[in-house]
Structures are given as C-alpha cells and as structure tokens.
Design a protein around this motif. Structure first.
Motif, PDB file in Angstrom:
ATOM      1  N   LYS A 170       0.817  -1.229   0.000  1.00 40.12           N
ATOM      2  CA  LYS A 170       0.000   0.000   0.000  1.00 40.12           C
ATOM      3  C   LYS A 170       0.841   1.265   0.000  1.00 40.12           C
ATOM      4  O   LYS A 170       0.462   2.272  -0.587  1.00 40.12           O
ATOM      5  CB  LYS A 170      -0.991   0.022   1.164  1.00 40.12           C
ATOM      6  CG  LYS A 170      -0.399  -0.288   2.521  1.00 40.12           C
ATOM      7  CD  LYS A 170      -0.460  -1.764   2.773  1.00 40.12           C
ATOM      8  CE  LYS A 170       0.431  -2.196   3.877  1.00 40.12           C
ATOM      9  NZ  LYS A 170      -0.075  -3.324   4.601  1.00 40.12           N
ATOM     10  N   ASP A 184       0.137   3.622   7.734  1.00 37.58           N
ATOM     11  CA  ASP A 184      -0.367   2.493   6.937  1.00 37.58           C
ATOM     12  C   ASP A 184      -1.863   2.693   6.653  1.00 37.58           C
ATOM     13  O   ASP A 184      -2.319   2.503   5.519  1.00 37.58           O
ATOM     14  CB  ASP A 184      -0.119   1.190   7.716  1.00 37.58           C
ATOM     15  CG  ASP A 184      -0.642  -0.026   6.997  1.00 37.58           C
ATOM     16  OD1 ASP A 184       0.054  -0.523   6.092  1.00 37.58           O
ATOM     17  OD2 ASP A 184      -1.753  -0.476   7.321  1.00 37.58           O
ATOM     18  N   ASP A 233       2.423   1.481  11.254  1.00 35.32           N
ATOM     19  CA  ASP A 233       1.139   1.051  11.821  1.00 35.32           C
ATOM     20  C   ASP A 233       0.696   1.987  12.938  1.00 35.32           C
ATOM     21  O   ASP A 233      -0.382   2.583  12.871  1.00 35.32           O
ATOM     22  CB  ASP A 233       1.262  -0.378  12.398  1.00 35.32           C
ATOM     23  CG  ASP A 233       1.592  -1.415  11.353  1.00 35.32           C
ATOM     24  OD1 ASP A 233       0.753  -1.644  10.475  1.00 35.32           O
ATOM     25  OD2 ASP A 233       2.694  -2.007  11.415  1.00 35.32           O
ATOM     26  N   GLY A 273      -7.639  -8.482   8.813  1.00 39.89           N
ATOM     27  CA  GLY A 273      -6.973  -7.377   8.132  1.00 39.89           C
ATOM     28  C   GLY A 273      -5.476  -7.520   8.029  1.00 39.89           C
ATOM     29  O   GLY A 273      -4.798  -6.598   7.562  1.00 39.89           O
ATOM     30  N   PHE A 297       1.659  -9.418  11.714  1.00 41.49           N
ATOM     31  CA  PHE A 297       0.679  -8.394  11.340  1.00 41.49           C
ATOM     32  C   PHE A 297       1.344  -7.046  11.037  1.00 41.49           C
ATOM     33  O   PHE A 297       0.884  -6.307  10.180  1.00 41.49           O
ATOM     34  CB  PHE A 297      -0.329  -8.139  12.473  1.00 41.49           C
ATOM     35  CG  PHE A 297      -1.086  -9.354  12.954  1.00 41.49           C
ATOM     36  CD1 PHE A 297      -1.292 -10.445  12.116  1.00 41.49           C
ATOM     37  CD2 PHE A 297      -1.617  -9.393  14.246  1.00 41.49           C
ATOM     38  CE1 PHE A 297      -2.001 -11.555  12.570  1.00 41.49           C
ATOM     39  CE2 PHE A 297      -2.330 -10.493  14.691  1.00 41.49           C
ATOM     40  CZ  PHE A 297      -2.516 -11.583  13.861  1.00 41.49           C
ATOM     41  N   ALA A 298       2.401  -6.732  11.792  1.00 37.50           N
ATOM     42  CA  ALA A 298       2.958  -5.374  11.733  1.00 37.50           C
ATOM     43  C   ALA A 298       3.871  -5.200  10.517  1.00 37.50           C
ATOM     44  O   ALA A 298       4.431  -6.167   9.995  1.00 37.50           O
ATOM     45  CB  ALA A 298       3.729  -5.083  13.016  1.00 37.50           C
ATOM     46  N   GLU A 299       4.032  -3.947  10.102  1.00 48.49           N
ATOM     47  CA  GLU A 299       4.990  -3.618   9.043  1.00 48.49           C
ATOM     48  C   GLU A 299       6.406  -3.779   9.597  1.00 48.49           C
ATOM     49  O   GLU A 299       6.616  -3.722  10.821  1.00 48.49           O
ATOM     50  CB  GLU A 299       4.785  -2.170   8.587  1.00 48.49           C
ATOM     51  CG  GLU A 299       3.428  -1.887   7.985  1.00 48.49           C
ATOM     52  CD  GLU A 299       3.143  -2.732   6.757  1.00 48.49           C
ATOM     53  OE1 GLU A 299       3.940  -2.703   5.798  1.00 48.49           O
ATOM     54  OE2 GLU A 299       2.114  -3.440   6.749  1.00 48.49           O
ATOM     55  N   ASN A 349      -6.443  -1.066   9.775  1.00 48.72           N
ATOM     56  CA  ASN A 349      -5.110  -1.555  10.162  1.00 48.72           C
ATOM     57  C   ASN A 349      -5.266  -2.623  11.238  1.00 48.72           C
ATOM     58  O   ASN A 349      -5.836  -2.364  12.309  1.00 48.72           O
ATOM     59  CB  ASN A 349      -4.239  -0.397  10.661  1.00 48.72           C
ATOM     60  CG  ASN A 349      -2.841  -0.862  11.050  1.00 48.72           C
ATOM     61  OD1 ASN A 349      -2.606  -1.262  12.189  1.00 48.72           O
ATOM     62  ND2 ASN A 349      -1.919  -0.862  10.107  1.00 48.72           N
ATOM     63  N   GLY A 350      -4.765  -3.818  10.947  1.00 47.47           N
ATOM     64  CA  GLY A 350      -4.931  -4.949  11.860  1.00 47.47           C
ATOM     65  C   GLY A 350      -4.070  -4.825  13.105  1.00 47.47           C
ATOM     66  O   GLY A 350      -4.519  -5.153  14.217  1.00 47.47           O
TER      67      GLY A 350
HETATM   68  N1  LIG Z   1       0.599  -3.899   8.936  1.00 44.16           N
HETATM   69  C1  LIG Z   1      -0.656  -4.014   8.299  1.00 44.16           C
HETATM   70  C2  LIG Z   1      -0.705  -5.245   7.454  1.00 44.16           C
HETATM   71  C3  LIG Z   1      -1.971  -5.359   6.652  1.00 44.16           C
HETATM   72  O1  LIG Z   1      -2.061  -4.352   5.692  1.00 44.16           O
HETATM   73  C4  LIG Z   1      -1.743  -4.055   9.329  1.00 44.16           C
HETATM   74  O2  LIG Z   1      -1.451  -4.322  10.500  1.00 44.16           O
HETATM   75  O3  LIG Z   1      -2.915  -3.824   8.985  1.00 44.16           O
END
Ligand SMILES: N[C@@H](CCO)C(=O)O
Ligand SMILES: NC(=O)c1ccc[n+]([C@@H]2O[C@H](COP(=O)([O-])OP(=O)(O)OC[C@H]3O[C@@H](n4cnc5c(N)ncnc54)[C@H](O)[C@@H]3O)[C@@H](O)[C@H]2O)c1
Length: 393
Positions: A98, A194, A189, A294, A181-183, A152-153
């Motif tokens: 993204k 994000d 995030d 997500g 999950f995190a970047e 954002n998850g």
């Molecule tokens: N880092 C992003 C991954 C999913 O796009 C989030 O936590 O939503």
C-alpha cells in the motif's frame, strides 16, 4: 470463459510471500504456478528447493515465460522499481504494497494505461476484505456518500489487547509483530501511516479522488494514554483507529485517520483483534458492512490469490470514477467532535480554540476538553505539542 495459464515470478518470501506459496499448494485447480522467487536475504534457511530462488530481480523480469509478477516485499522504493519495470515489459502485476501504491498512484495508473497491462492490489487494503473490487465494480459513484473503517490490523490488535486484557502497549505491539501483522517499520502502523496509505487507495476507488498521501492527515494510536482508556471504560466505549472519507453537502470530500471513541451501537464496536471492518454509506442501500481479517499470512495471501485468479480471466481495474471526478476537491473546512487531552498550563488557552465546549476536566498536570473544533485547528494543535492527543467522539 477459460482461464489463462499463469507463470508467476514472486518477489519476497516473508510472511505474505510464504503464505502465498502455502495457499497455492492448497489450490490445485488454479492454473498458476510459481516459476521463480526473488529474495533478498542471502543467509536465510528456506524450507523449499533452493533452485527456485534467485537474488537477481532481472532473472524474473527478463524471463519471457513469466507473465505475472507478484510483488510481496517490504521495501516501497524497490517495489516501485520492480513493479514499473514489470508493467513496462508487459507483465501483469499483483502487489500488496500500500505504501508503494499510495505514493505512486498516478504514475502506476499511467503505466497501466500506456502498456495495457493490469496491476491488482486487493491485499493492500484490509488484507482479506474484498473492498477494492467492490468499490470498483458495485457502487455507482453518485450513490457513495462515505466510507469509514478500521483498516489496520496491528493497531486494532494492540487496542484490543491493551483495553480488554490490560496488556502493556509494548507487549501488544510485540505480539502483533510476532504474528506477522505489523509492518517491518511498525511506526507505519502505530502512527496511522499504513491506514493513511489505505485511505488514499480507498479514496481513489470510492470517489475517483487521487490525493497525495501527505495531503491526508493522520493521527495514530501512539499518543493514547491512561486518561483516554479510563474515559472510554467509564462511558462503555472502545477506542478504534478510524480511517474515514466522506462527501460534504457542497460536493467536496474530507478524509482523515484518527482514533475514535466508538459506541456499542456502531458496527465497528465489535471489530476486535486483527479484524478490519469497513462501513459504506450510500443514498439508497444505506449502510453496508464488510468485515474480515486485516493482516496475517493466509488472510493476506487469500486476497493475492483472488487477484491472481482474476488475472486468469483478464480482469483489470477500470478506474471509471477517476475519469468522472475531475475538479473534485479535498477540504479541511469541517468541524469535528473530539476529546483533547492536554497539559495543564495551556488549558484555558486551549478552550478558546474550540467552537463549543461540552466538558472539561483537570487533574494535576493534565486534563481534557471535549467539544467541537475545526479540523484546521485540530491539526495545528496536534502538530505543535507532543503532550496533546485528539480522539474523535
Ligand atoms: N501492517 C498491516 C498489514 C496489513 O495491511 C496491518 O497491521 O494492517
Ligand atoms: N503481513 C501482513 O499481514 C500484510 C498484509 C497486507 C499487506 N502486506 C504487505 O505485504 C508486503 C510484505 O509484507 P510481509 O509482512 O510479508 O513482510 P516481511 O518482512 O515478512 O517479508 C518481506 C520480505 O521481502 C524481502 N525483500 C525486501 N526487499 C526485497 C527485494 N528487493 N527483493 C526481494 N525480496 C526483498 C525481505 O527480505 C523479506 O523477507 C508489504 O508491502 C506489506 O505492507 C502485509
């Protein structure tokens, strides 16, 4: 319609790249296989046949048999180079990046048009939620009034764990990182960046409006403290990081990413953990609600898989709304209901910045004010002092 045979060149074999590999192994009906994988880390042990791997991007980009590039790396600049080269070589592209898409939206649109090849990126917005294709295909531009969601998850996971389970912020962030999950840079995030990139992409597909990411204001969850959590608990609310874009009555558009106190009757109240939720509001359908995971390897890979499958049938985004919306403008000329947490000395001066004040509370060195404030003032006050936090009410 018969499905085209796809030969995939995959960039990145991290959380989502490996997730896609596993998902493809479990999808035998799909006429698509990975021909080569380009990775970066030369020291890493990998579970599959090393002859599949290369460290040279040109091994994929110059391979004439590869007709689809799937880009799943964590470096937006390198990703843009790869994706633009692939499109110029006539290869279709699927990406989950993204940041790269938001920062280069116009250039990517032009490349798709000039070289006549599609770029699909469903996984880039809300991972497993099929929101982009719905915005593209389903909604007539005249009908869509607003799109609002938890996109954002990681931050939703952190907010859920700190609020419901009293986990510390640091421990909850670490869990979000360990679960994939995190970047790679988690400030993307926690700082709401994000979510802003996703909002920028949603804006383009919902309203045909292409904004530069820096034109959209974002506050993340990193300034939320005990006072905001206490306020939410006492009033039976939850705090969620919300991305919102909406049309004003004069036809202009407003958009932002801000934390919000969410009431139990709001559909987003029950969207917890790594789930994302998006509510669309239209003139005739009224509200529609999308919910799903997500972030995470397989939920994200499911959206990549869906894009790969769509390419087999020559699907591409038409970007019809962008053509229809020349002249649409983004405005900050709106008022927002907020809670401002502030430091003590400035309390009285801050009250003057509000259009109207509902409550104010001061205890020791800090306090809060609730009321209406113009979006422009909110931005200025937030940017001038790190001790302040704003949460929408
Ligand atoms: N880092 C992003 C991954 C999913 O796009 C989030 O936590 O939503
Ligand atoms: N993790 C998620 O839940 C999720 C969800 C949606 C979208 N995304 C997006 O998907 C992409 C990948 O995320 P991830 O979680 O798999 O990250 P990750 O860090 O787990 O994996 C990325 C991999 O890309 C490799 N890489 C970096 N530069 C490279 C290059 N030039 N060539 C080849 N490989 C390179 C890294 O070494 C790493 O192994 C990111 O753009 C991310 O924003 C992730």
């Amino acid at each position: 319609m018969s499905q085209k045979k796809l030969k995939i060149g995959l960039f990145g074999f991290g959380c989502v790249g490996f997730g896609l590999y596993e998902v493809l192994q479990k999808t035998p009906g799909l006429k698509a296989d990975i021909r080569k994988i380009c990775v970066k880390n030369t020291d890493k042990e990998r579970e599959i046949d090393p002859s599949n791997f290369t460290f040279d991007k040109n091994d994929l980009l110059n391979d004439d048999e590869i007709n689809v590039i799937v880009e799943l790396i964590d470096d937006a600049d390198a990703a843009f180079e790869i994706v633009s080269s692939a499109l110029k070589k006539g290869k279709a592209v699927v990406s989950a990046n993204k940041k790269m898409i938001a920062e280069h939206f116009t250039e990517l649109l032009e490349l798709q048009r000039e070289y006549g090849v599609p770029l699909l990126y469903e996984a880039a917005c809300c991972a497993s939620l099929p929101i982009i294709r719905n915005l593209e295909e389903y909604y007539d531009n005249d009908l869509l009034e607003s799109i609002e969601g938890i996109v954002n998850g990681s931050t939703n996971y952190i907010l859920t764990k700190t609020f419901a389970e009293n986990l510390s912020y640091e421990a909850a962030l670490l869990e979000a990182q360990q679960k994939g999950f995190a970047e790679s840079n988690p400030i993307l995030d926690t700082g709401g960046f994000d979510a802003k990139y996703k909002l920028q992409i949603l804006l383009a597909h919902a309203f045909g409006f292409i904004a530069k990411p820096e034109a959209l204001f974002n506050i993340g969850i990193d300034r939320i403290g005990k006072l905001e959590l206490k306020y939410a608990k006492e009033k039976g609310l939850k705090i969620k990081l919300i991305a919102k874009a909406f049309k004003n009555t004069d036809g202009t558009v407003s958009a932002f990413v801000l934390p919000k106190f969410v009431h139990p009757e709001n559909r987003l109240f029950s969207v917890d953990d790594v789930f994302n939720g998006v509510v669309t509001k239209t003139s005739f359908a009224d509200e529609q609600f999308f919910v799903g995971k997500g972030a995470g390897a397989h939920p994200t890979a499911s959206a990549v898989l869906s894009d790969i499958s769509a390419l087999g049938y020559d699907y591409k985004y038409e970007y019809k709304k962008i053509g229809q919306q020349q002249g649409l403008t983004l405005t900050d000329n709106i008022e927002l209901d907020v809670l401002l947490r502030h430091e003590k000395p400035a309390a009285e001066a801050l009250r003057q910045e509000f259009t109207s004040v509902n409550e104010s509370y001061l205890n020791g060195e800090s306090g809060y004010i609730t009321g209406k404030i113009s979006f422009g003032k909110l931005k200025a006050l937030h940017n001038e002092n790190e001790e302040r936090s704003f949460v929408l009410i």
